[in-house]
Design an enzyme around this catalytic site. Sequence first.
Site, PDB file in Angstrom:
ATOM      1  N   ASP A  79       0.864  -1.179   0.000  1.00  0.00           N
ATOM      2  CA  ASP A  79       0.000   0.000   0.000  1.00  0.00           C
ATOM      3  C   ASP A  79       0.903   1.234   0.000  1.00  0.00           C
ATOM      4  O   ASP A  79       1.768   1.372   0.866  1.00  0.00           O
ATOM      5  CB  ASP A  79      -0.897  -0.010   1.243  1.00  0.00           C
ATOM      6  CG  ASP A  79      -1.925   1.098   1.237  1.00  0.00           C
ATOM      7  OD1 ASP A  79      -2.501   1.378   0.173  1.00  0.00           O
ATOM      8  OD2 ASP A  79      -2.161   1.698   2.309  1.00  0.00           O
ATOM      9  N   ASN A  87      -1.608  12.849  -4.293  1.00  0.00           N
ATOM     10  CA  ASN A  87      -2.598  13.283  -5.282  1.00  0.00           C
ATOM     11  C   ASN A  87      -3.063  14.717  -5.017  1.00  0.00           C
ATOM     12  O   ASN A  87      -3.254  15.500  -5.955  1.00  0.00           O
ATOM     13  CB  ASN A  87      -3.813  12.351  -5.290  1.00  0.00           C
ATOM     14  CG  ASN A  87      -3.587  11.122  -6.128  1.00  0.00           C
ATOM     15  OD1 ASN A  87      -2.743  11.094  -7.010  1.00  0.00           O
ATOM     16  ND2 ASN A  87      -4.347  10.076  -5.852  1.00  0.00           N
ATOM     17  N   HIS A  92      -3.675  14.112  -9.681  1.00  0.00           N
ATOM     18  CA  HIS A  92      -3.917  12.698  -9.961  1.00  0.00           C
ATOM     19  C   HIS A  92      -3.030  12.157 -11.083  1.00  0.00           C
ATOM     20  O   HIS A  92      -2.704  10.968 -11.089  1.00  0.00           O
ATOM     21  CB  HIS A  92      -5.392  12.471 -10.281  1.00  0.00           C
ATOM     22  CG  HIS A  92      -6.264  12.612  -9.078  1.00  0.00           C
ATOM     23  ND1 HIS A  92      -6.493  11.585  -8.201  1.00  0.00           N
ATOM     24  CD2 HIS A  92      -6.935  13.680  -8.578  1.00  0.00           C
ATOM     25  CE1 HIS A  92      -7.272  11.993  -7.232  1.00  0.00           C
ATOM     26  NE2 HIS A  92      -7.555  13.269  -7.432  1.00  0.00           N
ATOM     27  N   ASP A  96      -0.902   8.822 -10.899  1.00  0.00           N
ATOM     28  CA  ASP A  96      -0.912   7.789 -11.934  1.00  0.00           C
ATOM     29  C   ASP A  96       0.510   7.420 -12.357  1.00  0.00           C
ATOM     30  O   ASP A  96       0.829   6.246 -12.566  1.00  0.00           O
ATOM     31  CB  ASP A  96      -1.697   8.252 -13.166  1.00  0.00           C
ATOM     32  CG  ASP A  96      -3.198   8.278 -12.946  1.00  0.00           C
ATOM     33  OD1 ASP A  96      -3.664   7.777 -11.897  1.00  0.00           O
ATOM     34  OD2 ASP A  96      -3.899   8.812 -13.815  1.00  0.00           O
ATOM     35  N   GLU A 122      -4.305   2.300  -4.822  1.00  0.00           N
ATOM     36  CA  GLU A 122      -2.856   2.363  -4.587  1.00  0.00           C
ATOM     37  C   GLU A 122      -2.358   1.099  -3.896  1.00  0.00           C
ATOM     38  O   GLU A 122      -1.331   1.096  -3.234  1.00  0.00           O
ATOM     39  CB  GLU A 122      -2.486   3.605  -3.776  1.00  0.00           C
ATOM     40  CG  GLU A 122      -2.846   3.562  -2.310  1.00  0.00           C
ATOM     41  CD  GLU A 122      -4.245   4.065  -1.976  1.00  0.00           C
ATOM     42  OE1 GLU A 122      -4.495   4.263  -0.782  1.00  0.00           O
ATOM     43  OE2 GLU A 122      -5.073   4.257  -2.866  1.00  0.00           O
ATOM     44  N   ARG A 142      12.968  -6.804  -0.583  1.00  0.00           N
ATOM     45  CA  ARG A 142      13.538  -6.326  -1.854  1.00  0.00           C
ATOM     46  C   ARG A 142      12.589  -5.337  -2.523  1.00  0.00           C
ATOM     47  O   ARG A 142      13.025  -4.300  -3.039  1.00  0.00           O
ATOM     48  CB  ARG A 142      13.795  -7.510  -2.804  1.00  0.00           C
ATOM     49  CG  ARG A 142      15.177  -8.061  -2.732  1.00  0.00           C
ATOM     50  CD  ARG A 142      15.528  -8.990  -3.880  1.00  0.00           C
ATOM     51  NE  ARG A 142      14.478  -9.840  -4.402  1.00  0.00           N
ATOM     52  CZ  ARG A 142      14.067 -10.979  -3.863  1.00  0.00           C
ATOM     53  NH1 ARG A 142      14.620 -11.417  -2.751  1.00  0.00           N
ATOM     54  NH2 ARG A 142      13.114 -11.688  -4.436  1.00  0.00           N
TER      55      ARG A 142
END
Length: 179
Positions: A79, A87, A92, A96, A122, A142
């Site tokens: 997340d 944003n 936005h 993106d 997300e 990683r």
Amino acid sequence: MILIGPKILQQEYTNDEIKYLNRLLRFTGIGIQNNIHYEFSVRDSKTGLYNHNFFVSRITEEIARAKRSKQKFSLIILDIDHFKKLNDVYGHLAGDEVILKIADILGETLREEDILSRFGGEEFMVLLPDAGAEAGMGTAERLREKVEEMETPWDGSILKITASFGIATGRRIDSALAL
């Protein structure tokens, strides 16, 4: 594109051969259309990664396989931290761009047999077949490092983000996964 040239023996195609070729081309076209429809139904349109519905179906299959074969697998959720703020501050389109960059980095870092999905706005999920807790934790670390090192140029700025990771392995998935 399918190109049909002259016959080797320099004869004209018969009506039956032309009918057969027409039928073959129609079936080929239907197959191509079916593949396109399938890809649109299982892929996220923004990233090209598998979508939520495909992932839920695939994880259900993996749970059944793991029970039968006694093989371990791990599940990672990622997340993006403070994504709403990103944003709000940069817009936005910047968000993106970050999502696309993360999708690329995750795809480059994972094994070919791993299943990567954009699970929500997300959120990303990774299914690691045949990977126990140690392998799952190593992969998650990683990925975390790669995301932390990532730089996204945007409107004269360099966007840097972090992400939070969760991992489940083995039997804990059976009770924890209520998708």
